[in-house]
Design a protein around this motif. Structure first.
Motif, PDB file in Angstrom:
ATOM      1  N   PRO A 246       4.573  -3.342   7.679  1.00 47.26           N
ATOM      2  CA  PRO A 246       3.501  -3.169   8.656  1.00 47.26           C
ATOM      3  C   PRO A 246       2.613  -1.969   8.372  1.00 47.26           C
ATOM      4  O   PRO A 246       1.725  -1.664   9.165  1.00 47.26           O
ATOM      5  CB  PRO A 246       4.265  -2.988   9.976  1.00 47.26           C
ATOM      6  CG  PRO A 246       5.571  -2.379   9.566  1.00 47.26           C
ATOM      7  CD  PRO A 246       5.900  -2.998   8.240  1.00 47.26           C
ATOM      8  N   VAL A 247       2.843  -1.301   7.258  1.00 45.72           N
ATOM      9  CA  VAL A 247       2.060  -0.123   6.863  1.00 45.72           C
ATOM     10  C   VAL A 247       1.355  -0.424   5.547  1.00 45.72           C
ATOM     11  O   VAL A 247       1.987  -0.901   4.600  1.00 45.72           O
ATOM     12  CB  VAL A 247       2.965   1.110   6.680  1.00 45.72           C
ATOM     13  CG1 VAL A 247       2.142   2.322   6.253  1.00 45.72           C
ATOM     14  CG2 VAL A 247       3.749   1.399   7.949  1.00 45.72           C
ATOM     15  N   ASN A 248       0.067  -0.153   5.481  1.00 43.92           N
ATOM     16  CA  ASN A 248      -0.669  -0.191   4.219  1.00 43.92           C
ATOM     17  C   ASN A 248      -0.914   1.243   3.768  1.00 43.92           C
ATOM     18  O   ASN A 248      -1.322   2.092   4.564  1.00 43.92           O
ATOM     19  CB  ASN A 248      -2.012  -0.900   4.384  1.00 43.92           C
ATOM     20  CG  ASN A 248      -1.856  -2.358   4.769  1.00 43.92           C
ATOM     21  OD1 ASN A 248      -0.936  -3.030   4.320  1.00 43.92           O
ATOM     22  ND2 ASN A 248      -2.757  -2.845   5.612  1.00 43.92           N
ATOM     23  N   VAL A 249      -0.677   1.512   2.499  1.00 47.07           N
ATOM     24  CA  VAL A 249      -0.931   2.848   1.951  1.00 47.07           C
ATOM     25  C   VAL A 249      -2.363   2.858   1.423  1.00 47.07           C
ATOM     26  O   VAL A 249      -2.699   2.101   0.516  1.00 47.07           O
ATOM     27  CB  VAL A 249       0.071   3.183   0.836  1.00 47.07           C
ATOM     28  CG1 VAL A 249      -0.212   4.570   0.271  1.00 47.07           C
ATOM     29  CG2 VAL A 249       1.507   3.111   1.376  1.00 47.07           C
ATOM     30  N   HIS A 250      -3.174   3.712   1.998  1.00 45.61           N
ATOM     31  CA  HIS A 250      -4.604   3.689   1.693  1.00 45.61           C
ATOM     32  C   HIS A 250      -4.920   4.360   0.355  1.00 45.61           C
ATOM     33  O   HIS A 250      -4.200   5.258  -0.097  1.00 45.61           O
ATOM     34  CB  HIS A 250      -5.385   4.379   2.809  1.00 45.61           C
ATOM     35  CG  HIS A 250      -5.396   3.601   4.090  1.00 45.61           C
ATOM     36  ND1 HIS A 250      -4.338   3.626   4.967  1.00 45.61           N
ATOM     37  CD2 HIS A 250      -6.330   2.759   4.616  1.00 45.61           C
ATOM     38  CE1 HIS A 250      -4.620   2.839   6.006  1.00 45.61           C
ATOM     39  NE2 HIS A 250      -5.810   2.307   5.824  1.00 45.61           N
ATOM     40  N   ALA A 251      -6.007   3.911  -0.238  1.00 49.79           N
ATOM     41  CA  ALA A 251      -6.524   4.564  -1.443  1.00 49.79           C
ATOM     42  C   ALA A 251      -6.969   5.973  -1.075  1.00 49.79           C
ATOM     43  O   ALA A 251      -7.698   6.169  -0.103  1.00 49.79           O
ATOM     44  CB  ALA A 251      -7.696   3.762  -2.007  1.00 49.79           C
ATOM     45  N   ASP A 252      -6.506   6.943  -1.848  1.00 44.78           N
ATOM     46  CA  ASP A 252      -6.785   8.343  -1.521  1.00 44.78           C
ATOM     47  C   ASP A 252      -6.667   9.148  -2.811  1.00 44.78           C
ATOM     48  O   ASP A 252      -5.626   9.110  -3.477  1.00 44.78           O
ATOM     49  CB  ASP A 252      -5.786   8.835  -0.474  1.00 44.78           C
ATOM     50  CG  ASP A 252      -6.123  10.200   0.097  1.00 44.78           C
ATOM     51  OD1 ASP A 252      -6.814  10.984  -0.584  1.00 44.78           O
ATOM     52  OD2 ASP A 252      -5.679  10.505   1.224  1.00 44.78           O
ATOM     53  N   ALA A 253      -7.707   9.887  -3.144  1.00 46.23           N
ATOM     54  CA  ALA A 253      -7.693  10.689  -4.373  1.00 46.23           C
ATOM     55  C   ALA A 253      -6.576  11.722  -4.362  1.00 46.23           C
ATOM     56  O   ALA A 253      -6.147  12.188  -5.424  1.00 46.23           O
ATOM     57  CB  ALA A 253      -9.040  11.383  -4.562  1.00 46.23           C
ATOM     58  N   ALA A 254      -6.072  12.080  -3.194  1.00 48.55           N
ATOM     59  CA  ALA A 254      -5.011  13.087  -3.108  1.00 48.55           C
ATOM     60  C   ALA A 254      -3.762  12.656  -3.862  1.00 48.55           C
ATOM     61  O   ALA A 254      -3.030  13.502  -4.390  1.00 48.55           O
ATOM     62  CB  ALA A 254      -4.668  13.374  -1.645  1.00 48.55           C
ATOM     63  N   MET A 255      -3.512  11.342  -3.950  1.00 49.31           N
ATOM     64  CA  MET A 255      -2.319  10.875  -4.659  1.00 49.31           C
ATOM     65  C   MET A 255      -2.417  11.187  -6.148  1.00 49.31           C
ATOM     66  O   MET A 255      -1.462  11.686  -6.756  1.00 49.31           O
ATOM     67  CB  MET A 255      -2.121   9.378  -4.438  1.00 49.31           C
ATOM     68  CG  MET A 255      -0.852   8.823  -5.054  1.00 49.31           C
ATOM     69  SD  MET A 255       0.650   9.416  -4.217  1.00 49.31           S
ATOM     70  CE  MET A 255       0.959   8.055  -3.091  1.00 49.31           C
ATOM     71  N   ARG A 256      -3.566  10.920  -6.750  1.00 54.14           N
ATOM     72  CA  ARG A 256      -3.740  11.218  -8.175  1.00 54.14           C
ATOM     73  C   ARG A 256      -3.758  12.730  -8.416  1.00 54.14           C
ATOM     74  O   ARG A 256      -3.226  13.223  -9.411  1.00 54.14           O
ATOM     75  CB  ARG A 256      -5.037  10.585  -8.685  1.00 54.14           C
ATOM     76  CG  ARG A 256      -5.049   9.061  -8.602  1.00 54.14           C
ATOM     77  CD  ARG A 256      -6.325   8.492  -9.189  1.00 54.14           C
ATOM     78  NE  ARG A 256      -6.437   7.061  -8.992  1.00 54.14           N
ATOM     79  CZ  ARG A 256      -5.901   6.147  -9.788  1.00 54.14           C
ATOM     80  NH1 ARG A 256      -5.214   6.523 -10.847  1.00 54.14           N
ATOM     81  NH2 ARG A 256      -6.059   4.859  -9.538  1.00 54.14           N
TER      82      ARG A 256
END
Length: 242
Positions: free
Chosen positions: A195-205
């Motif tokens: 039920p959770v989508n992990v959003h695109a986020d430059a912080a991950m890279r």
């Protein structure tokens, strides 16, 4: 002890970064966590500031006849990492053969870890079937996917790949294609989608570039909050199964 495995439906969907983020999030909630890298690429260590030249790991130790349990790194109170270790191509093949001959290897090791950890998180490879099989069934087997045409085609081509739970990574709600694909998946695989989508986020890279899990590097970022939501979902699943 609850076991979680993450494996990308295809290459490059960010399953290793996500496993590091969720492991860190579980630890931040007071859980005892061990992360195990089962991928010969040996990249999980880079999320926890281990050096490029560090060769030690459980596979390296297994090949060399050293105690595998002495290869774990303490990352803080009740947070540990067990890297794969550095191997060459021939050793990688030898390890695959060995795990094929000892399919219960990691299942035995898991039993010895049960009293020390609340969570055991496995980063599984896409290839190397004996590596993945040696881990055995996990309580929460998760396939990491992106809502794109490539992952959709793979799910269509091999429906058995949807038997695992599905976690959508790098989701961009402004992208019409991703919204359409996700809607279609909810219709076809709704019971398996987290039920959770992990959003695109430059912080991950950026977190990987800084050799840290995203929850440590950028705790206020959207993706760190998403990883925390996944961790809370995992806790809820454990409570439901108890």
């Amino acid at each position: 002890m609850t076991s979680v495995s993450m494996r990308g439906l295809r290459g490059g969907v960010g399953s290793t970064s996500l496993l590091a983020a969720v492991g860190h999030a579980l630890h931040s909630l007071g859980e005892r966590v061990l992360l195990v890298d089962v991928c010969p690429e040996n990249l999980l260590r880079l999320h926890f500031n281990l050096g490029w030249t560090e060769r030690r790991g459980w596979a390296r130790a297994t090949l060399d006849g050293w105690p595998w349990e002495e290869q774990a790194w303490s990352l803080g109170s009740n947070l540990f990492l067990l890297p794969y270790g550095e191997v060459n191509e021939a050793e990688e093949t030898a390890m695959e053969r060995r795990l094929g001959a000892e399919p219960a290897l990691w299942r035995r090791r898991r039993a010895s870890l049960a009293e020390h950890f609340d969570w055991l998180l496995f980063d599984l490879p896409r290839g190397h079937p004996a590596h993945a099989a040696s881990v055995g069934p996990c309580d929460l087997p998760i396939r990491v996917v992106e809502a794109d045409a490539a992952c959709h085609a793979l799910l269509q081509r091999r429906p058995e790949r949807s038997c695992d739970l599905m976690l959508v990574n790098r989701y961009d709600p402004l992208c019409q294609l991703q919204r359409d694909v996700l809607l279609l998946w909810k219709q076809r695989h709704g019971g398996r989608l987290l039920p959770v989508n992990v959003h695109a986020d430059a912080a991950m890279r950026e977190a990987l570039a800084c050799k840290a899990p995203v929850g440590h590097y950028a705790p206020a970022s959207l993706v760190a909050k998403d990883a925390l939501s996944v961790a809370i979902w995992c806790l809820a699943q454990r409570a439901r199964a108890a």
